[in-house]
Design an enzyme around this catalytic site. Sequence first.
Site, PDB file in Angstrom:
ATOM      1  N   ASP A 209       0.848  -1.198   0.000  1.00  0.00           N
ATOM      2  CA  ASP A 209       0.000   0.000   0.000  1.00  0.00           C
ATOM      3  C   ASP A 209       0.879   1.242   0.000  1.00  0.00           C
ATOM      4  O   ASP A 209       2.101   1.155   0.076  1.00  0.00           O
ATOM      5  CB  ASP A 209      -0.905   0.006   1.242  1.00  0.00           C
ATOM      6  CG  ASP A 209      -0.094  -0.025   2.527  1.00  0.00           C
ATOM      7  OD1 ASP A 209       0.300   1.057   3.002  1.00  0.00           O
ATOM      8  OD2 ASP A 209       0.172  -1.133   3.053  1.00  0.00           O
ATOM      9  N   ASP A 211       0.674   3.594   2.392  1.00  0.00           N
ATOM     10  CA  ASP A 211       0.471   4.169   3.714  1.00  0.00           C
ATOM     11  C   ASP A 211      -0.708   5.142   3.619  1.00  0.00           C
ATOM     12  O   ASP A 211      -1.699   4.831   2.962  1.00  0.00           O
ATOM     13  CB  ASP A 211       1.764   4.816   4.232  1.00  0.00           C
ATOM     14  CG  ASP A 211       1.788   4.919   5.750  1.00  0.00           C
ATOM     15  OD1 ASP A 211       1.517   3.885   6.399  1.00  0.00           O
ATOM     16  OD2 ASP A 211       2.086   5.993   6.292  1.00  0.00           O
TER      17      ASP A 211
END
Length: 290
Positions: A209, A211
């Site tokens: 991802d 973040d």
Amino acid sequence: MDTMIGVIGGSGLYEIDGLEQAQWVTVNTPWGAPSDAILTGVLGGVKMAFLPRHGRGHVHSPSTVPYRANIDALKRLGVTDVISVSACGSFREDMAPGDFVIVDQFIDRTFAREKSFFGTGCVAHVSVAHPTCPRLGDACHEAAKDAGITVHMGGTYLAMEGPQFSSVAESRMYRESWKADVIGMTNMPEAKLAREAELDYASVAMITDYDSWHPEHGTVDISDIIATLTGNADKGRALVSRLPALLGADRAPCPHHCDRALDYAILTAPDARDPALVAKLDAVAGRVLS
């Protein structure tokens, strides 16, 4: 010396095709029980050990992983080279979910974990200026490229305590002010302890991802992470399966002296050392204390 590759990773990374003589081994350590039993075997003529960092079924949070017991158990089994495989978030647009990063630096922001095997009665200071082994990192990089993985060589890993993900303000600070590249919760104090145990250590960060800093991707969503993790586990197995051929069964001394980190590290005079602590250090530091 024989090479023995220890892989610390998540569920699925020990399901390697072609692993021979596979058996789960229970290892007792003076630092308590490791996260789980350790799967040992032989792959391509090289001894292997696989340790689920969070335990099978994911029973340990990042803060409760028994890091000292894990590293001691691997050392006790004869592991010479540790490959850490872990999920992480990215602070860089060009380091996208699904990519791997061969980490070479850390910023340690953890605070609720025991970070050393040494202490009162036997004091030691090892250098972690360069906390990963370049030789081992190069092998992981080559294995990843050979497996067709998009991989980035070098990166700074921000180790946070967790288990919550970052706030937007924290994420922006780590990215913009601190210039970190990826963020995770498990490589510290693991890397520091591996250095104290004189084990070569490499960190393979599997990006899941962005973040929470990225304006187009929103906050971290655990369902998205799990979906990316599934594909990353396949890539992680492909990387690990190529390491025996790259590292070989016969291991020469580490050219970067990772396996001699304690040569000048212990400061406590021999007659002032705590016998109980010295006994606990038999696997980790037996080379210099015996």
